[in-house]
Design a protein around this motif. Sequence first.
Motif, mmCIF file in Angstrom:
data_model
loop_
_atom_site.group_PDB
_atom_site.id
_atom_site.type_symbol
_atom_site.label_atom_id
_atom_site.label_comp_id
_atom_site.label_asym_id
_atom_site.label_seq_id
_atom_site.Cartn_x
_atom_site.Cartn_y
_atom_site.Cartn_z
ATOM 1 N N SER A 107 30.449 49.328 58.186
ATOM 2 C CA SER A 107 31.734 49.642 58.954
ATOM 3 C C SER A 107 32.836 48.354 58.770
ATOM 4 O O SER A 107 32.631 47.400 58.510
ATOM 5 C CB SER A 107 31.594 50.143 60.185
ATOM 6 N N VAL A 108 34.127 48.823 59.062
ATOM 7 C CA VAL A 108 35.243 47.971 58.830
ATOM 8 C C VAL A 108 35.007 46.785 60.249
ATOM 9 O O VAL A 108 34.686 47.223 61.066
ATOM 10 C CB VAL A 108 36.494 48.537 58.885
ATOM 11 N N ASP A 109 35.174 45.341 59.677
ATOM 12 C CA ASP A 109 35.066 44.492 60.901
ATOM 13 C C ASP A 109 36.137 44.638 61.662
ATOM 14 O O ASP A 109 37.218 44.809 61.529
ATOM 15 C CB ASP A 109 34.818 43.153 60.174
ATOM 16 N N ALA B 272 40.345 49.924 47.140
ATOM 17 C CA ALA B 272 40.641 49.738 45.674
ATOM 18 C C ALA B 272 38.918 49.385 45.263
ATOM 19 O O ALA B 272 38.453 48.681 45.617
ATOM 20 C CB ALA B 272 41.326 48.599 45.058
ATOM 21 N N GLY B 273 38.757 50.605 44.543
ATOM 22 C CA GLY B 273 37.286 50.533 44.065
ATOM 23 C C GLY B 273 36.450 51.785 44.615
ATOM 24 O O GLY B 273 36.925 52.323 45.735
ATOM 25 N N GLY B 274 35.258 52.157 43.976
ATOM 26 C CA GLY B 274 34.324 53.208 44.410
ATOM 27 C C GLY B 274 33.663 52.526 45.489
ATOM 28 O O GLY B 274 33.720 51.562 46.281
ATOM 29 N N SER C 264 31.294 53.574 51.768
ATOM 30 C CA SER C 264 31.740 55.031 52.640
ATOM 31 C C SER C 264 31.881 54.613 53.832
ATOM 32 O O SER C 264 32.720 55.311 54.669
ATOM 33 C CB SER C 264 30.655 55.971 52.150
ATOM 34 N N GLY C 265 30.891 53.724 54.633
ATOM 35 C CA GLY C 265 30.987 53.436 55.872
ATOM 36 C C GLY C 265 32.316 52.680 56.290
ATOM 37 O O GLY C 265 33.023 53.111 57.447
ATOM 38 N N ILE C 266 32.804 51.824 55.489
ATOM 39 C CA ILE C 266 34.056 51.189 55.813
ATOM 40 C C ILE C 266 35.037 52.189 55.854
ATOM 41 O O ILE C 266 35.956 52.267 56.695
ATOM 42 C CB ILE C 266 34.227 49.982 54.861
ATOM 43 N N GLU C 267 35.112 53.100 54.701
ATOM 44 C CA GLU C 267 35.958 54.106 54.374
ATOM 45 C C GLU C 267 36.191 55.003 55.988
ATOM 46 O O GLU C 267 37.239 55.326 56.274
ATOM 47 C CB GLU C 267 35.861 54.886 53.374
ATOM 48 N N SER C 268 34.830 55.355 56.301
ATOM 49 C CA SER C 268 34.987 56.307 57.607
ATOM 50 C C SER C 268 35.066 55.699 58.705
ATOM 51 O O SER C 268 36.076 56.406 59.542
ATOM 52 C CB SER C 268 33.199 56.754 57.759
ATOM 53 N N SER D 109 45.337 56.572 58.012
ATOM 54 C CA SER D 109 45.321 57.270 57.036
ATOM 55 C C SER D 109 44.517 56.557 55.767
ATOM 56 O O SER D 109 45.163 55.303 55.684
ATOM 57 C CB SER D 109 46.629 57.923 56.438
ATOM 58 N N VAL D 110 43.524 56.970 55.074
ATOM 59 C CA VAL D 110 42.740 56.270 54.114
ATOM 60 C C VAL D 110 42.911 57.071 52.833
ATOM 61 O O VAL D 110 42.469 58.224 52.672
ATOM 62 C CB VAL D 110 41.336 56.021 54.668
ATOM 63 N N LYS D 111 43.041 56.163 51.827
ATOM 64 C CA LYS D 111 42.889 56.989 50.436
ATOM 65 C C LYS D 111 42.010 55.955 49.474
ATOM 66 O O LYS D 111 42.313 54.621 49.463
ATOM 67 C CB LYS D 111 44.413 57.027 49.630
#
Length: 666
Positions: free
Chosen positions: A532-534, A552-554, A560-564, A571-573
């Motif tokens: 997850s994001v710190d 930037a990047g897959g 995916s945990g950071i993204e979630s 808003s995340v892209k």
Amino acid sequence: MRARRVLTGLVVGAVIATTATVAANAEDTLAGAPRAAGTPIDVPAWRDAPGEGPAREADLTEEQRQYEAHLRLQAAEADVAEPGVSDAARSLQGFDETVPADVPSAGDDAVPSGDAGPAAVGATGAATDVATAEAAAGFTAGNLIIDANFYNGSAMSESQIQSFLQSKVGTCKNSYCLANYKVNTPTRTWSWGTCSTYTGGTAESAARIIYKVQRACNISARVILVTLEKEQSLISDPDPGLGQMQKAMGYGCPDTSACDSTYYGFFNQVYAAGRQLTWYGNPEGSFTWIRVGSSNRILYHPDASRCGGSDVVVQNRATAALYYYTPYQPNSAALANLYGTGDSCSSYGNRNFWRLHRDWFGDPRVKLDIPWTRYAGADRYATAAAVSKATYPNAGVPVAYVASGLDYPDALSAAPAAAAQGGPLLLTGRTSLPSATAAELTRLKPARIVLVGQTGVVSGSVHGALDKIAPTIRVGGADRYATSRLIADYAFGSASIAYLATGTGYADALSAGAAAGKVKGPIVLVSGRAGSVDSATRGLLTSLKVGEVRIAGGTGVVSSGIESSLKTSFSVKRYGGSDRYATSAAVVRAAYGTGGPAYLATGTAFPDALAGAAAAGRVGAPLLLTRPTCVPSSIASVVQDKGITQLRLLGGSAVLSDRVARLAPC
């Protein structure tokens, strides 16, 4: 070894060239040729009388449309020709290249096998190291070549054509060899909406003929050169025979009968084929059954009942012209063995055209001849200084950032910060300030200097040297992630958009850094494999009032945990691809409009791209990663789709070769 042609297929009105379905490098699978006015032709049963067709063209079958086109061609020839003589025949009479009646045709056995294969191609004359499957994946049946590359009367100079011929053939063994060939040529005028007058001359070289036809017909010399090779191997053959010269462009050689001797001879072939290819694209002409922008049935082989075809959306006039000239597309077997043979339903003409153009000159679907410049110095420090000079030609910048040129993390975050604050990013060694950097800072006269990184990255002696040039502050944290956050906090009071990238690799952050600089936002480095994001990164994004986070990047580089976890507050892209080049392309596609310049940097090293990312961010231009000697298809397609008008290469030719400037495909 020369392959014997197998002449098969339907006669298609006004479609010109030759066939080879036995060998992959043999001539094209084609059909038909224009006939002189008055040449008899059987009237199909569906037509009540010559000259009277069905009421609506839409009601015609493909065969019927082709027959109608044939009659239109005959009628048009009759309108402009002397009685009983076609304009084509009249315009090609009475000069030195006429073949005497007692000279036999070289015959099918003399027809060469076409391209010599991978060892004979490549934009620099060297063997092209291409994975066949990857290359073939780039083939698009509906876009064989764009109009800008096809209809280009100034694509090559005469001297460039001559140099190209010499580079491909090596040492000529006879006078037919194109690097040595000379012939007297006639003056020819074609008033039917295609070519301007060709003014004849004495002892004109093959290069001069090709150049003059290019100018007269507005057909790229590259198209002519590729066609000469795919038809008769005349570019690579040091010892061609008479038969090859007689049928150089495959013009007037239908599948179902012998070639028309009216069109024999190198000049005849090049001029007539150039004229015809131009005519195919004439909007006032009779060639309308291939509908540009619409779906068209394109066969794989003359044996339609056995081999079939597929619906192809033909995207431009140039592609339509190639299908009129060579009315078949390669099937999957022909594409699977790009430099070899397919199966009994394979045709190779348009495959070989695309492949040869791609290997020799660059992807025909990407606009070539884009103006380019190179920013380079003796080393990474001098290259950064060269980028700075080009971006900031005048002294008096508000700020200059300086970061280590020996490692990438600190400079990645510094690039968008420098761009947003109106200054360059320059590089330094750990314990001493390079002379190129010192000289550029002295020229720039910055109001302040920001030194990025703690003393373990850039020593106090460098800080002291910088302080003598302009007041210098140091921004650095306990590690690369802390430094990244401190730079973002220092340079940006607020930002609506922030980019996130892994701190354990440089590739994704380079293109993202330029994009971040364009929108005056930071790029924040994270430990990409975390679940997850710190909290420190979340706190920074919140304090900057970020609304949108762009990753930037897959998921392999930023989880995916950071993204979630980010999606709970922002808003995340995500912009990622199958490799660093595809990710670079995805970032650029999302962040930029069309037109303007683009910076190109190697994706296999970081130094030159660091300063380039800051410069690109400042001028609002994309930074695209590429391989050192070729351009991946994902990057080339971005250049094309975005309508890039100038290329700016970062680094010397040892870093990025001139082939990259020519968009030579990988």
